[in-house]
Design an enzyme around this catalytic site. Structure first.
Site, short mmCIF file in Angstrom:
data_model
loop_
_atom_site.label_atom_id
_atom_site.label_comp_id
_atom_site.label_asym_id
_atom_site.label_seq_id
_atom_site.Cartn_x
_atom_site.Cartn_y
_atom_site.Cartn_z
N TYR A 153 27.10 -18.60 35.49
CA TYR A 153 28.18 -19.34 36.63
C TYR A 153 28.41 -20.70 36.66
CZ TYR A 153 30.96 -18.80 41.17
OH TYR A 153 32.09 -18.64 42.16
N LYS A 160 31.88 -24.85 43.58
CA LYS A 160 32.02 -24.07 44.91
C LYS A 160 31.26 -24.91 45.85
CE LYS A 160 34.42 -20.23 44.24
NZ LYS A 160 35.87 -20.50 44.60
P1 NAD Z 1 41.76 -13.54 40.91
O1 NAD Z 1 41.75 -13.60 39.49
O2 NAD Z 1 42.60 -12.20 41.48
O3 NAD Z 1 42.59 -14.68 41.74
C1 NAD Z 1 42.45 -16.01 41.33
C2 NAD Z 1 43.64 -16.84 41.58
O4 NAD Z 1 43.74 -18.24 41.32
C3 NAD Z 1 44.83 -16.25 40.84
O5 NAD Z 1 45.71 -15.59 41.69
C4 NAD Z 1 45.22 -17.13 39.95
O6 NAD Z 1 46.83 -17.16 39.79
C5 NAD Z 1 45.02 -18.48 40.85
N1 NAD Z 1 45.00 -19.79 40.20
C6 NAD Z 1 44.30 -20.03 39.21
N2 NAD Z 1 44.56 -21.23 39.03
C7 NAD Z 1 45.85 -21.80 39.79
C8 NAD Z 1 46.60 -22.73 39.54
N3 NAD Z 1 46.71 -23.83 38.95
N4 NAD Z 1 47.53 -22.95 40.96
C9 NAD Z 1 47.78 -21.72 41.71
N5 NAD Z 1 47.06 -20.62 41.59
C10 NAD Z 1 46.04 -20.67 40.78
O7 NAD Z 1 40.13 -13.53 41.31
P2 NAD Z 1 39.48 -13.52 42.91
O8 NAD Z 1 38.08 -13.13 42.34
O9 NAD Z 1 40.16 -12.69 43.60
O10 NAD Z 1 39.37 -14.99 43.06
C11 NAD Z 1 39.73 -15.45 44.36
C12 NAD Z 1 38.73 -16.55 45.08
O11 NAD Z 1 37.79 -15.79 45.45
C13 NAD Z 1 38.48 -17.66 43.83
O12 NAD Z 1 38.24 -18.75 44.68
C14 NAD Z 1 37.00 -16.92 43.51
O13 NAD Z 1 36.32 -17.99 43.03
C15 NAD Z 1 36.66 -16.57 44.99
N6 NAD Z 1 35.39 -15.66 44.72
C16 NAD Z 1 35.61 -14.54 43.87
C17 NAD Z 1 34.50 -13.69 43.77
C18 NAD Z 1 34.52 -12.59 42.76
O14 NAD Z 1 33.27 -12.03 42.56
N7 NAD Z 1 35.78 -11.98 42.28
C19 NAD Z 1 33.19 -13.95 44.54
C20 NAD Z 1 33.31 -15.01 45.50
C21 NAD Z 1 34.43 -15.72 45.46
#
Ligand code: NAD
Length: 251
Positions: A153, A160
């Site tokens: 990670y 984060k």
């Molecule tokens: P996801 O890929 O569905 O969403 C990520 C989003 O970030 C996408 O919509 C993408 O277009 C957007 N993005 C990236 N670069 C960008 C930019 N320059 N401008 C605008 N948008 C941009 O994945 P997700 O897992 O739903 O991620 C959403 C959040 O949740 C993130 O912050 C991720 O780190 C966090 N998160 C995810 C998990 C997991 O296991 N999936 C766990 C904890 C936290």
């Protein structure tokens, strides 16, 4: 009565139906909210519109650009007048920074991940604040890798940690204006973003195995907590990171 009836909420980060942001959108719609969506670029717009339909208000916002953020927030302000919440569910790091050694992280890769995944919350908050109504909320998404060294990670864990600190500092600044800033530390969920992490299946298996029923947390569960944190029901919660991971962080 639904607790977000008549509220307009901005949701950033819906890429597809697996996105955590989509879980948030659905939960808030169930509570009566109207959702305003932002998308990163034209490619993302296509999949977003397929999911939310032509009638939903959507606007481009590339968080790598202050100009794009300001324009998006002003467009939203013109449309909505006032907004009652904003969900920041956006992150990015290069694949090279999500495997191998932390000591090999490049300066450019570090800057990029911090910019998109952490600084963007500051920039978005700056340009959104004049449109946020009193008693509104901003929520961003974090992960346990901010607190612990989770294999691969790497760079995202560092970003984060910075995001969580930004949440606390923004919360202190914004709370006198009636805007509460909080974070959710979600359990690992298979989304587009998570597949960038090397051996991400192990991350997900780990998260599933430590839950009481061996089922990982869902985007619906994260979304429900997000709806609560955006709403005035959570008026006592300011600058906090709420774990929504079915207890994974306990062991
Ligand atoms: P996801 O890929 O569905 O969403 C990520 C989003 O970030 C996408 O919509 C993408 O277009 C957007 N993005 C990236 N670069 C960008 C930019 N320059 N401008 C605008 N948008 C941009 O994945 P997700 O897992 O739903 O991620 C959403 C959040 O949740 C993130 O912050 C991720 O780190 C966090 N998160 C995810 C998990 C997991 O296991 N999936 C766990 C904890 C936290």
């Amino acid at each position: 009565m639904s607790f977000l009836e008549g509220k307009k909420i901005v949701i950033m980060g819906v890429a597809n139906k697996r996105s955590i942001a989509w879980g948030c959108a659905e939960a808030m719609m169930q509570q009566g909210a109207e959702i305003i969506y932002t998308y990163q670029n034209e490619r993302m717009k296509k999949s977003l519109v397929k999911l939310v339909g032509e009638d939903a208000f959507t606007v481009e916002c590339d968080v790598a650009s202050d100009e794009s953020i300001e324009k998006a927030m002003d467009t939203i302000g013109e449309y909505a007048g006032e907004i009652h919440g904003l969900v920041h569910a956006v992150a990015y790091a290069n694949k090279e920074e999500l495997s191998g050694n932390v000591s090999d992280i490049s300066r450019d890769g570090y800057q990029l991940a911090q910019d998109i995944s952490s600084y963007s919350l500051i920039a978005v908050s700056k340009y959104a604040q004049k449109y946020l109504a009193p008693n509104s909320g901003i929520v961003s998404m974090s992960y346990l890798g901010s607190q612990r060294a989770i294999p691969n990670y790497n760079m995202m864990g560092i970003a984060k940690a910075s995001l969580e600190a930004a949440i606390r500092y923004l919360a202190a600044e914004f709370s006198p204006k009636g805007i509460r800033v909080n974070g959710i530390s979600a359990g690992a969920i298979k989304t587009l973003a998570v597949t960038g992490v090397k051996d991400y299946q192990k991350l997900i298996e780990l998260s599933e195995s430590r839950t009481p029923d061996q089922q990982g947390v869902t985007i619906e569960e994260v979304g429900n907590t997000c709806a609560f944190l955006i709403s005035p029901l959570s008026s006592g919660i300011i600058g906090d990171i709420i774990y929504v991971d079915k207890g994974v962080h306990l062991s």
